[in-house]
Design a protein around this motif. Structure first.
Motif, PDB file in Angstrom:
ATOM      1  N   HIS A  66       0.829  -1.206   0.000  1.00 56.21           N
ATOM      2  CA  HIS A  66       0.000   0.000   0.000  1.00 56.21           C
ATOM      3  C   HIS A  66       0.865   1.260   0.000  1.00 56.21           C
ATOM      4  O   HIS A  66       0.551   2.246  -0.686  1.00 56.21           O
ATOM      5  CB  HIS A  66      -0.924  -0.003   1.215  1.00 56.21           C
ATOM      6  CG  HIS A  66      -2.037  -0.989   1.129  1.00 56.21           C
ATOM      7  ND1 HIS A  66      -2.492  -1.707   2.211  1.00 56.21           N
ATOM      8  CD2 HIS A  66      -2.786  -1.406   0.079  1.00 56.21           C
ATOM      9  CE1 HIS A  66      -3.487  -2.494   1.849  1.00 56.21           C
ATOM     10  NE2 HIS A  66      -3.680  -2.338   0.557  1.00 56.21           N
ATOM     11  N   ARG A  67       1.955   1.242   0.771  1.00 55.10           N
ATOM     12  CA  ARG A  67       2.816   2.428   0.856  1.00 55.10           C
ATOM     13  C   ARG A  67       3.423   2.764  -0.503  1.00 55.10           C
ATOM     14  O   ARG A  67       3.457   3.930  -0.906  1.00 55.10           O
ATOM     15  CB  ARG A  67       3.926   2.201   1.878  1.00 55.10           C
ATOM     16  CG  ARG A  67       4.759   3.442   2.186  1.00 55.10           C
ATOM     17  CD  ARG A  67       5.967   3.098   3.033  1.00 55.10           C
ATOM     18  NE  ARG A  67       6.955   2.350   2.260  1.00 55.10           N
ATOM     19  CZ  ARG A  67       7.848   2.907   1.436  1.00 55.10           C
ATOM     20  NH1 ARG A  67       7.866   4.217   1.255  1.00 55.10           N
ATOM     21  NH2 ARG A  67       8.718   2.154   0.797  1.00 55.10           N
ATOM     22  N   LEU A  68       3.893   1.741  -1.209  1.00 55.07           N
ATOM     23  CA  LEU A  68       4.490   1.986  -2.520  1.00 55.07           C
ATOM     24  C   LEU A  68       3.451   2.490  -3.522  1.00 55.07           C
ATOM     25  O   LEU A  68       3.725   3.377  -4.332  1.00 55.07           O
ATOM     26  CB  LEU A  68       5.155   0.704  -3.035  1.00 55.07           C
ATOM     27  CG  LEU A  68       6.414   0.260  -2.293  1.00 55.07           C
ATOM     28  CD1 LEU A  68       6.895  -1.090  -2.826  1.00 55.07           C
ATOM     29  CD2 LEU A  68       7.520   1.301  -2.432  1.00 55.07           C
ATOM     30  N   ALA A  69       2.255   1.905  -3.483  1.00 53.46           N
ATOM     31  CA  ALA A  69       1.206   2.377  -4.386  1.00 53.46           C
ATOM     32  C   ALA A  69       0.829   3.825  -4.071  1.00 53.46           C
ATOM     33  O   ALA A  69       0.591   4.631  -4.980  1.00 53.46           O
ATOM     34  CB  ALA A  69      -0.021   1.465  -4.277  1.00 53.46           C
ATOM     35  N   TYR A  70       0.795   4.162  -2.794  1.00 51.80           N
ATOM     36  CA  TYR A  70       0.497   5.538  -2.372  1.00 51.80           C
ATOM     37  C   TYR A  70       1.583   6.484  -2.885  1.00 51.80           C
ATOM     38  O   TYR A  70       1.294   7.584  -3.383  1.00 51.80           O
ATOM     39  CB  TYR A  70       0.421   5.570  -0.856  1.00 51.80           C
ATOM     40  CG  TYR A  70      -0.031   6.871  -0.244  1.00 51.80           C
ATOM     41  CD1 TYR A  70      -1.376   7.182  -0.157  1.00 51.80           C
ATOM     42  CD2 TYR A  70       0.890   7.778   0.276  1.00 51.80           C
ATOM     43  CE1 TYR A  70      -1.798   8.369   0.429  1.00 51.80           C
ATOM     44  CE2 TYR A  70       0.478   8.969   0.863  1.00 51.80           C
ATOM     45  CZ  TYR A  70      -0.867   9.252   0.940  1.00 51.80           C
ATOM     46  OH  TYR A  70      -1.277  10.431   1.514  1.00 51.80           O
ATOM     47  N   ALA A  71       2.836   6.051  -2.791  1.00 50.89           N
ATOM     48  CA  ALA A  71       3.943   6.865  -3.281  1.00 50.89           C
ATOM     49  C   ALA A  71       3.874   7.063  -4.792  1.00 50.89           C
ATOM     50  O   ALA A  71       4.385   8.059  -5.317  1.00 50.89           O
ATOM     51  CB  ALA A  71       5.276   6.217  -2.898  1.00 50.89           C
ATOM     52  N   ARG A  72       3.237   6.127  -5.477  1.00 43.45           N
ATOM     53  CA  ARG A  72       3.095   6.239  -6.938  1.00 43.45           C
ATOM     54  C   ARG A  72       1.823   6.984  -7.332  1.00 43.45           C
ATOM     55  O   ARG A  72       1.456   7.010  -8.500  1.00 43.45           O
ATOM     56  CB  ARG A  72       3.118   4.845  -7.566  1.00 43.45           C
ATOM     57  CG  ARG A  72       4.488   4.170  -7.451  1.00 43.45           C
ATOM     58  CD  ARG A  72       4.543   2.882  -8.275  1.00 43.45           C
ATOM     59  NE  ARG A  72       5.903   2.363  -8.315  1.00 43.45           N
ATOM     60  CZ  ARG A  72       6.361   1.360  -7.560  1.00 43.45           C
ATOM     61  NH1 ARG A  72       5.534   0.750  -6.714  1.00 43.45           N
ATOM     62  NH2 ARG A  72       7.620   0.979  -7.651  1.00 43.45           N
TER      63      ARG A  72
END
Length: 566
Positions: free
Chosen positions: A385-391
């Protein structure tokens, strides 16, 4: 031989009979929520983005990391299988309001999405995760290759991803209908029904083909793995006739009691599973259908009685030893009355085409993260989720999912900001409103605003507000009613009968939720409605999962009790 099938045939009734049976809160004022900042270390770039494909078809959301040409037939086949179940078992095949996601992956990704046991990753080639709001089926599309990689040449690829998907989809339907079946019975039914054949104008159910799935009509020479409870990839796509031609059945007392060391059921790719297949098929389709009614009778009595040989004999008229002899004769000469359904033009399956496209960061992050959460991999889910949020993923439903993973790892402050933003942005996920209410409940409980730890009227209203919004969304969640009951149990102002009426709605929807029933009993005792409390307690006694809980309901049926903690 085959018989013309009837919609009210005993075999059809088997599954049907096996399946078991307001406060006004203040509206939360609109707020402006500020999303947490993106956490990206400029010196360490984000890892390469995974390439996922996405499709929404016939009510399913599909996330695939395999070629579209491999994923499309799976989605088409599932629609056909669901259609066939609707013809045969309309009582369980009604579509659920719960979202079902499909994740189709290669072996390495399947292992990364599988639950971790005490010893190793789960060995099956598909897995079903049930969540109160969303459920997920994950299929290893390389299962056949993986299964035979270390086996002798010519052993055969017996693991069919289509059959794996059928099996898990049926489990999804059984769970959705609150079917509480013994493990051996659920496994046997699943194995039998997974073999439905849908061909043009005909649907065939219950037929056993001796040469099923074997290349060039060969029988397997070496089935390996002598442990009947251990996963054996060579068994996955075989009929029970092939499996037991050269091996003995597990004694029935051991078969019915079979469990792995951690208490879970054996793998669906084990000898035990194939014996369940053989026994249930024999009862439903063999012996001139004489054992259909005894099987139903046994299943009904097992809801309230432990399985013993005496109970088995009372239902079937034969003991374990005699049944094992009859099952062996059935294996040698499998005379059975399978069903063949003629399909009129309007009854023939018409699957929707699956149009795949590259998944957005929000779609991939939400579905993969949700799968990891259901698999018990909270840390990996949060990182996804964190990586998707960063993207740049910012859809309301994604923010709700990210909030859930933050809460799971203990980051309550970030979870609160994200879920508030998801609600403000218009998420349609009831779990977001339940999480918002839970975070408020925990905050108020920790603060212990009053000397006796009770909630003020304003605090109760603050918790109930999002919960009543969750009630208006689908699917219904048991957590919604658990928290409503919990809020009233903490209230400094005693609830009125009108306040508690909403709990009746929850009990009707979730009659097996022991926590809800216990809280409801205590609340009705609290307002003096002992008759209503006793009625709920009797329902709890009927469905209690263990003797200790049953004893608590027996007490509540006649006496007030201290309210359990929500």
């Amino acid at each position: 031989m085959h018989l013309p099938a009837s919609r009210s045939s005993p075999a059809t009734l088997a599954l049907v009979l096996l399946a078991p049976l307001a406060a006004r809160a203040a509206e939360t004022a609109a707020e402006k929520f500020v999303l947490p900042p993106i956490e990206v270390n400029a010196a360490v770039p984000l890892p390469p983005e995974e390439r996922w494909s996405y499709a929404r078809v016939a009510g399913f959301e599909v996330l695939a990391k395999v070629a579209d040409r491999a994923a499309r037939p799976m989605v088409t086949d599932l629609q056909k299988f669901a259609h066939a179940l609707g013809v045969i078992y309309s009582a369980i095949a009604d579509p659920s309001a719960q979202t079902l996601d499909l994740v189709l992956v290669h072996t390495d990704d399947f292992r990364a999405l599988s639950p971790v046991t005490a010893d190793a990753i789960a060995p099956d080639f598909s897995v079903y995760y049930h969540g109160s709001e969303r459920s997920v089926i994950v299929v290893d599309m390389d299962g056949g290759f993986t299964a035979t990689a270390n086996l002798p040449e010519g052993s055969g690829d017996t693991v069919s991803p289509f059959r794996q998907l059928h099996r898990q989809y049926l489990r999804h339907l059984l769970v959705g209908r609150n079917a509480t079946l013994p493990g051996w019975l659920e496994e046997g039914l699943t194995q039998v029904i997974a073999d439905i054949e849908l061909r043009g104008k005909w649907l065939t159910f219950g037929k056993v083909d001796t040469e099923q799935n074997m290349p060039m009509g060969d029988q397997p020479d070496n089935l390996g793995v002598p442990d009947p409870l251990a996963p054996n990839p060579m068994l996955s796509g075989l009929s029970f006739k092939q499996v037991f031609e050269r091996r003995s059945f597990l004694p029935f007392d051991q078969f019915f009691a079979a469990r792995l060391p951690d208490g879970s059921l054996p793998s669906s790719d084990s000898t035990w599973a194939k014996q369940a297949y053989a026994f249930v098929h024999f009862c439903l389709f063999g012996n001139k259908l004489r054992y259909q009614a005894p099987l139903i009778k046994l299943a009904e009595r097992l809801r309230t009685e432990p399985l013993t040989e005496e109970l088995f004999t009372a239902c079937f008229g034969v003991n374990y030893r005699r049944m094992q002899q009859e099952l062996r004769r059935y294996l040698v000469e499998t005379r059975h009355k399978y069903q063949r359904y003629p399909l009129k033009p309007g009854q023939q399956a018409q699957p929707e085409p699956a149009e795949f496209r590259p998944a957005t960061p929000a779609e991939a992050g939400l579905l993969k993260g949700e799968t990891l959460l259901l698999a018990g991999r909270a840390t990996e889910a949060h990182e996804t989720h964190r990586l998707a949020y960063a993207r740049g993923a910012r859809t309301p439903d994604f923010l709700a999912a990210y909030a859930a993973s933050c809460a799971r790892i203990g980051d309550q402050d970030r979870a609160r900001k994200l879920v508030n933003a998801a609600v403000a942005a218009g998420t349609s996920r009831p779990s977001a409103f339940v999480l918002q209410a839970r975070l408020r409940f925990d905050e108020f409980a920790a603060a212990a605003a009053t000397a006796d730890g009770k909630f003020s009227d304003a605090q109760v209203a603050s918790v109930l507000g999002p919960l009543f919004k969750a009630r208006s969304l689908r699917p219904q969640l048991p957590e919604t009613y658990d928290l409503i009951a919990g809020a009233w149990s903490r209230s400094a102002t005693p609830p009125t009968p009108a306040n508690l009426a909403v709990l009746d709605e929850g009990i009707r929807a979730f009659p097996r939720d022991d926590g809800l029933l216990l809280l409801a009993c205590t609340l009705y005792h609290r307002i003096g409605d002992t008759a209503k409390a006793a009625s709920i307690a009797r329902l709890g006694q009927r469905f209690a999962g263990d003797p200790e809980t049953r004893a608590r309901f027996e007490l509540l049926a006649g006496e007030p009790a201290v309210a359990p903690q929500p």
